[in-house]
Design a protein around this motif. Sequence first.
Motif, PDB file in Angstrom:
ATOM      1  N   ASP A 238      45.991  26.950  33.533  1.00  0.00           N
ATOM      2  CA  ASP A 238      45.097  26.785  32.390  1.00  0.00           C
ATOM      3  C   ASP A 238      44.273  25.518  32.569  1.00  0.00           C
ATOM      4  O   ASP A 238      44.831  24.421  32.713  1.00  0.00           O
ATOM      5  CB  ASP A 238      45.890  26.702  31.086  1.00  0.00           C
ATOM      6  CG  ASP A 238      46.678  27.978  30.818  1.00  0.00           C
ATOM      7  OD1 ASP A 238      46.121  29.061  31.058  1.00  0.00           O
ATOM      8  OD2 ASP A 238      47.843  27.880  30.387  1.00  0.00           O
TER       9      ASP A 238
ATOM     10  N   ALA B 172      44.423  32.621  43.952  1.00  0.00           N
ATOM     11  CA  ALA B 172      45.231  32.962  42.781  1.00  0.00           C
ATOM     12  C   ALA B 172      45.560  34.446  42.764  1.00  0.00           C
ATOM     13  O   ALA B 172      46.681  34.848  42.400  1.00  0.00           O
ATOM     14  CB  ALA B 172      44.498  32.561  41.503  1.00  0.00           C
ATOM     15  N   ASP B 173      44.602  35.295  43.169  1.00  0.00           N
ATOM     16  CA  ASP B 173      44.826  36.739  43.164  1.00  0.00           C
ATOM     17  C   ASP B 173      45.951  37.136  44.115  1.00  0.00           C
ATOM     18  O   ASP B 173      46.744  38.038  43.812  1.00  0.00           O
ATOM     19  CB  ASP B 173      43.539  37.466  43.551  1.00  0.00           C
ATOM     20  CG  ASP B 173      42.471  37.356  42.474  1.00  0.00           C
ATOM     21  OD1 ASP B 173      42.836  37.011  41.331  1.00  0.00           O
ATOM     22  OD2 ASP B 173      41.287  37.591  42.780  1.00  0.00           O
TER      23      ASP B 173
ATOM     24  N   SER C 164      54.444  31.946  39.923  1.00  0.00           N
ATOM     25  CA  SER C 164      54.223  32.974  38.906  1.00  0.00           C
ATOM     26  C   SER C 164      53.741  32.316  37.624  1.00  0.00           C
ATOM     27  O   SER C 164      54.023  31.149  37.364  1.00  0.00           O
ATOM     28  CB  SER C 164      55.513  33.757  38.629  1.00  0.00           C
ATOM     29  OG  SER C 164      56.519  32.898  38.112  1.00  0.00           O
TER      30      SER C 164
ATOM     31  N   SER D 153      50.554  31.175  35.180  1.00  0.00           N
ATOM     32  CA  SER D 153      49.112  30.964  35.029  1.00  0.00           C
ATOM     33  C   SER D 153      48.736  29.510  35.283  1.00  0.00           C
ATOM     34  O   SER D 153      49.577  28.608  35.273  1.00  0.00           O
ATOM     35  CB  SER D 153      48.667  31.367  33.623  1.00  0.00           C
ATOM     36  OG  SER D 153      49.318  30.534  32.666  1.00  0.00           O
TER      37      SER D 153
ATOM     38  N   ASN E  35      49.027  36.750  42.298  1.00  0.00           N
ATOM     39  CA  ASN E  35      49.013  37.376  40.967  1.00  0.00           C
ATOM     40  C   ASN E  35      49.046  36.339  39.840  1.00  0.00           C
ATOM     41  O   ASN E  35      49.704  36.528  38.810  1.00  0.00           O
ATOM     42  CB  ASN E  35      50.190  38.353  40.816  1.00  0.00           C
ATOM     43  CG  ASN E  35      50.046  39.554  41.729  1.00  0.00           C
ATOM     44  OD1 ASN E  35      48.954  40.104  41.886  1.00  0.00           O
ATOM     45  ND2 ASN E  35      51.154  39.952  42.351  1.00  0.00           N
ATOM     46  N   LEU E  36      48.321  35.244  40.045  1.00  0.00           N
ATOM     47  CA  LEU E  36      48.235  34.199  39.031  1.00  0.00           C
ATOM     48  C   LEU E  36      46.925  34.357  38.260  1.00  0.00           C
ATOM     49  O   LEU E  36      45.893  34.689  38.835  1.00  0.00           O
ATOM     50  CB  LEU E  36      48.273  32.810  39.668  1.00  0.00           C
ATOM     51  CG  LEU E  36      49.512  32.431  40.477  1.00  0.00           C
ATOM     52  CD1 LEU E  36      49.298  31.085  41.155  1.00  0.00           C
ATOM     53  CD2 LEU E  36      50.735  32.378  39.575  1.00  0.00           C
ATOM     54  N   SER E  37      46.972  34.096  36.966  1.00  0.00           N
ATOM     55  CA  SER E  37      45.746  34.099  36.173  1.00  0.00           C
ATOM     56  C   SER E  37      45.249  32.661  36.006  1.00  0.00           C
ATOM     57  O   SER E  37      46.034  31.750  35.755  1.00  0.00           O
ATOM     58  CB  SER E  37      45.992  34.726  34.797  1.00  0.00           C
ATOM     59  OG  SER E  37      46.974  33.988  34.082  1.00  0.00           O
ATOM     60  N   VAL E  38      43.962  32.479  36.182  1.00  0.00           N
ATOM     61  CA  VAL E  38      43.343  31.168  35.973  1.00  0.00           C
ATOM     62  C   VAL E  38      42.508  31.259  34.707  1.00  0.00           C
ATOM     63  O   VAL E  38      41.497  31.968  34.657  1.00  0.00           O
ATOM     64  CB  VAL E  38      42.466  30.775  37.177  1.00  0.00           C
ATOM     65  CG1 VAL E  38      41.797  29.425  36.914  1.00  0.00           C
ATOM     66  CG2 VAL E  38      43.293  30.721  38.450  1.00  0.00           C
ATOM     67  N   ASN E  39      42.945  30.562  33.668  1.00  0.00           N
ATOM     68  CA  ASN E  39      42.308  30.645  32.347  1.00  0.00           C
ATOM     69  C   ASN E  39      41.490  29.385  32.081  1.00  0.00           C
ATOM     70  O   ASN E  39      41.989  28.262  32.221  1.00  0.00           O
ATOM     71  CB  ASN E  39      43.376  30.801  31.261  1.00  0.00           C
ATOM     72  CG  ASN E  39      44.324  31.955  31.561  1.00  0.00           C
ATOM     73  OD1 ASN E  39      43.881  33.059  31.894  1.00  0.00           O
ATOM     74  ND2 ASN E  39      45.626  31.706  31.463  1.00  0.00           N
TER      75      ASN E  39
ATOM     76  N   ALA F 233      39.546  31.764  43.222  1.00  0.00           N
ATOM     77  CA  ALA F 233      40.100  32.979  42.611  1.00  0.00           C
ATOM     78  C   ALA F 233      40.890  33.814  43.608  1.00  0.00           C
ATOM     79  O   ALA F 233      41.943  34.392  43.270  1.00  0.00           O
ATOM     80  CB  ALA F 233      38.971  33.808  41.998  1.00  0.00           C
TER      81      ALA F 233
END
Length: 380
Positions: free
Chosen positions: A289, A238-239, A285, A287, A242-246, A235
């Motif tokens: 998934d 990714a932070d 940039s 996400s 500024n990436l989201s890990v879904n 995490a």
Amino acid sequence: MNYLSVPNATKADRILVVDDAPDNVLLVQTILEEEGYEISTAENGFSALSQIDKSAPDLVLLDVMMPGMDGYEVTKRIRQNKELPFIPILLITAHDSASVVQGLDMGADDFIRKPVEMDELLARVRSLLRLKHSVDERNSIALQREDFVSRLAHDLRTPLVAADRMLTLMQQGALGEISPQMSDAFGTMVRSNKNLIALVNMLLEVYRYEAGRKSLSFAPVDLRQLITEVAEELAALADVKNLSVNLDLSESAESAPIAKYPGDRLELHRLLTNLIGNAIKFTDSGSIDVSLKAANSPAYTSFKNQPLAWVIIQIQDTGPGISAAEQTKLFERFSSGTHKTSGTGLGLHLCRQIVEAHRGTIHVESELGKGSLFTIRLPC
């Protein structure tokens, strides 16, 4: 060593002659022994396979037409035995070209027609033994090279681990007070050293898989928990971007294999860390998934003719994508790609080794500018 002059060789080549006709065996045996070869005989395919299992010869001279088990079946079984070294097979046939094609398709290396001309037989025997020695020499060199890489990686790891401990202590001020500038410098050195350790460890793992020296410990693994754990560990990476890990982790009634998947937890953790870590590394940039589900595939059935259960893991990113040319060699060793942040090319190769050790498959779908989708299919 000159194998054309067999009597001068330090060790006589061993030839197994397989034929149900005693007169043929005696004639061939006499001719070959006069040339300095060591001959053993078998009167049928079953006896031949038994002898080969006990001690592999350097060449098999095999009659096609035999009762019980013909030469084609013997050839097929020899080639199916992955524990055997390379053994050239010379088929003796009285049939037409169709039988020759069948024999070559089964794995034979050459053939000779009846009635056998002894000069031709000797020439073909010498030719196949040259091939045998060439393959053996190549394999020996490959094993020596792999052993050298393993020893080198192991020897490199010891001082790197020692340096990591010392640098960490110095960064923490255990050897005296340090300035902020020195602390930053030590931080850079610690990170660089850890990267080297990770590289050496990966090289050792690749070697163990390829040398057949990797032992896996299979036990029930909760894949939901494992993926969540890996995502939490990554995490921070990714932070920073500024990436989201879904995560989309199946909770359906069909997901029993997900909760108790029979796998090696440590190796599956390494697999997921490599793939999700790569997705974060190559994505600037958007996400990442990660999905997990269980599915039955009617295309694959078990011994009870029931659809096999599969665990399917997919990792989708919004990165730059991978060209079609790079996709064809993506999982090969030292294929690092052309991206500016590409590594050594060992990570995805190791991923494939781990997946195949679990009897699964891994493949990628990607298009330049549209991200990449890695799909892992693991059979339950």
